[in-house]
Design a protein around this motif. Structure first.
Motif: not given
Length: 733
Positions: A256, A275, A319
């Motif tokens: 991530t 994210g 995200a």
């Protein structure tokens, strides 16, 4: 630390097998050394045996040291192996050196394979007992540190240790307010991830682990670095890499995006956000997409990095998308990224002293960096910490700073040349340190620049994490009487390491063999003493030392001893001798009245007592009471801090920093980033007090100068001739 190359001719290798041990390894993977790795081990041993400061023969005694260090690397807390495993592996105790010389690493790899098998078994056992839950009404206790404990005598005893370990993990989450269902899910995933990580261990990592056991058995600061580790080391030293300009972490099994580097390709493109999850990587438009879902973070990062001005295509799961949500692909052109977070930075602090306000410039140095590769290429503008600091000092001069504080807390060192250069910015020409090599020859390293870049008041803030190059600088500033060293005793590392590129030894153009970071000398202060074991003692001490030697060089059982040599020839200033006692008194008075320092002392005393006890209750009632007491203490402290906020400054939102029971990769990224920012923005009372000490230094030196000028007798006025008057300056006749 120096970085240079050694060229040597190597002796012919020996031939012959080494004994393995009689435990059938049936773990998740069976790793075996490659012929190249076996050759590298022998090559490294030749270099170490010839050029290490404390070269030791690869005999049975050395093998025993390697064996012990290897076990410590594999299972330092004694949570995987049982005594029967140790007994079975003990056949390797006296022959690991021979295994290196004979280029047969079957034995060391068998030990590593047994470790992966036992680790996998432990995580499987941890998962198996979660469904049964735990009884938190009993009076059980858990021992968090087991380095000095005995090996578990049986599998049953090891199961008991792990049951308590899992029970403690569960209780931490329970006290943080998580439901039983959520706790079971979190822990199941945690141990499953750990078990999968064991399965993904590579031959390279096994080899590095063993080779580091060998080098660290000689001294704590010698290491072997494979090609990838060597690349990471070079990145850390040069503060630059070629990539897309994004930092990453693992969250919920995904690699991530954690942050974007300002000015990097990712941020400039506007296509990548914090994210976002990277699930695929392709090397240019039209190239096949490689799925990296479930990959380890470092493996994914290596795939994303590449050569400058080449294209990388990323398959992104946004995200805010579900795991089966729509993906998007983005193309980015790799560029050189400057890692400014690790560079020297300056701030200005205002210090009020009665009716006087002084401006103290603070320069924070995370490491002593230098771009060796660019320097070796002949690039005259290679990145240098000394150059960066010189620029910052110039800016502080322009801003009319009254003093400068160099913050070296937790700076573990780096380039030796940069330590010398930094010292010269404050002392000008002259010796900075002395080096003694393995032959006993002593060389004085001096700064040769024309003059100092800063001649005003100086302070150096250190702590137990300040080591090596940090200690060279702090010691030189102290020995010259050029500034005041503030804080707590430093780490105590008085050795010099050089890096040797093994590929260059064999004239290979492609990095395949790795590098050695090897202790080649011991350094001494210009006063003849050494920082080894004892560190640098501050002139003005803070009550923040834990009072133990388990955080410094003295914690290593094979550290070099403290010794002393003749001092170098240098001229020290005596102007601070009369000032330091007053600085100590004034600082002590402030610290005694500061609730923040009292809180630190209380926390240290509580930590030391718990560490000595090494026993944690697994009873919910006991632990909940302890948590409530901690919460009350922290809330009360927060209330005091809010009450003392300056007029016009908004108080911070109260935080208690209580244990949430989660690991870093289990926390919500936004929450984790916010918590990190809050900690970063919190008042740094140690830095504030150190700046106050520098301000005091500036004031006292000014008084000293005024008093010295006043003490100089005025020249008697010549007698005037009768009838002659002296006219006011500027008057006419």
């Amino acid at each position: 630390m120096k970085k240079h190359l050694l060229w040597i001719a190597l002796a012919a290798t020996l031939a012959g097998p080494t004994a393995s041990f009689a435990i059938a390894v049936t773990g998740p993977i069976r790793l075996a050394p490659s012929p190249q790795q076996s050759g590298v081990a022998h090559l490294a041993s030749e270099v170490v045996s010839r050029f290490h400061y404390k070269a030791l023969p690869l005999d049975a005694a050395m093998s025993g040291k390697i064996f012990n260090q290897y076990l410590k690397s594999l299972d330092g807390e004694k949570m995987y192996f049982v005594q029967a495993d140790i007994d079975a592996m003990s056949s390797q105790r006296t022959i690991l050196g021979a295994a290196i010389l004979r280029e047969n690493l079957a034995g060391p790899f068998a030990m590593f394979n047994l470790y992966t098998q036992r680790a996998s078994e432990r995580f499987a056992y941890a998962r198996s007992i979660i469904k049964g839950g735990f009884d938190f009404s009993t009076q059980e206790t858990f021992q968090p540190e087991r380095e000095n404990a005995a090996w578990p005598a049986s599998k049953a005893e090891l199961n008991t240790l792990w049951r308590k370990h899992v029970k403690n993990d569960w209780l931490r989450l329970k006290l943080a307010g998580e439901s039983d269902q959520r706790i079971a899910e979190t822990l199941t995933k945690r141990y499953e991830t750990a078990q999968n990580d064991v399965k993904r261990v590579t031959t390279t990592e096994a080899f590095e682990t063993f080779m580091n056991a060998y080098t660290m058995a000689i001294d704590p600061h010698s290491n072997y670095m494979g090609p990838r580790s060597a690349q990471e080391f070079d990145i850390a030293m040069s503060l630059s890499l070629v990539g897309i300009g994004a930092t990453m972490s693992q969250k919920d099994g995904y690699n991530t995006v954690r942050d974007l580097v300002p000015g990097g390709p990712a941020m400039r493109s506007g296509k990548l956000e914090v994210g976002d999850r990277i699930v695929g990587v392709a090397q240019g438009t039209g190239s096949p997409m490689v799925s990296v879902q479930g990959w380890r973070l470092n493996d994914t990062i290596q795939l994303i990095r590449g050569s400058a001005d080449t294209t990388v295509v990323l398959d992104i799961l946004p995200a805010d998308a579900a795991s089966d949500g729509a993906r998007r692909q983005i193309s980015l052109v790799r560029k050189k990224i400057e890692l400014e977070d690790g560079a020297a930075k300056k701030t200005m602090l205002s210090v009020v002293d009665g009716k006087v306000t002084r401006q103290i410039g603070v320069i924070s140095l995370p490491t002593f960096y230098r771009d060796f590769e660019a320097q070796q290429r002949g690039d005259q503008n290679y990145r240098s910490m000394t150059r960066d600091v010189a620029k910052l000092l110039g800016e502080l001069k322009t801003a009319k700073a009254d003093g400068v504080l160099i913050d070296l807390r937790n700076n573990g060192g780096g380039s030796l040349a940069e330590a010398i250069g930094l010292t010269g910015l404050f002392t000008g020409k002259g010796p900075v340190l002395q080096q003694r090599d393995a032959k006993g020859q002593i060389v004085v390293d001096s700064e040769t620049s024309a003059g100092a870049a800063w001649d005003g008041p100086v302070g150096v803030l250190i702590n137990r994490g300040s080591a090596s190059a940090s200690e060279i600088f702090a010691a030189a500033i102290q020995d010259y009487g050029r500034g005041v060293v503030i804080g707590e005793r430093s780490f105590g590392k008085g050795t010099v390491q050089s890096t040797i590129n093994l590929d260059d030894l064999l004239k290979r153009s492609k990095p395949m063999l790795g590098e050695l970071k090897m202790t080649t000398a011991q350094f001494f202060r210009i006063n003849g003493s050494t920082t080894q074991l004892r560190g640098v003692n501050p002139d003005v001490s803070f009550p923040t030392d834990f009072g133990t030697d388990d955080r410094g060089e003295a914690a290593f059982d094979n550290a070099l001893p403290w010794v002393q040599i003749k001092p170098a020839s240098y001229a020290a200033s005596g102007q601070l001798k009369s000032v330091i006692p007053m600085l100590v008194t004034r600082s002590g008075t402030r610290i005694k009245a500061d609730t923040g320092f009292r809180n630190i002392e209380e926390d240290i005393a509580r930590f030391v007592a718990q560490k000595k006890k090494n026993d944690i209750s697994l009873n919910e009632t006991v632990r909940r009471k302890e948590r409530e007491e901690q919460k009350a203490r922290l809330t009360a402290r927060q209330a005091v801090n809010i009450g003392s906020v300056s007029p016009g400054v908004a108080p911070a939102k109260p935080r208690t920093w209580l244990d949430d029971g989660l690991q870093a990769d289990e926390r919500d990224l936004a929450v984790e980033l916010a918590a990190g920012k809050a900690k970063k923005d919190a008042k740094d009372i140690l830095l504030q007090e150190a700046a106050h000490v520098v301000s005091d230094q500036a004031g006292l030196l000014d008084e000293q100068k005024v008093n010295a000028e006043a003490a100089v007798p005025k020249k008697p006025m010549a007698a005037k001739p009768a009838g002659h008057e002296t006219l006011p300056a500027g008057s006419g006749t």
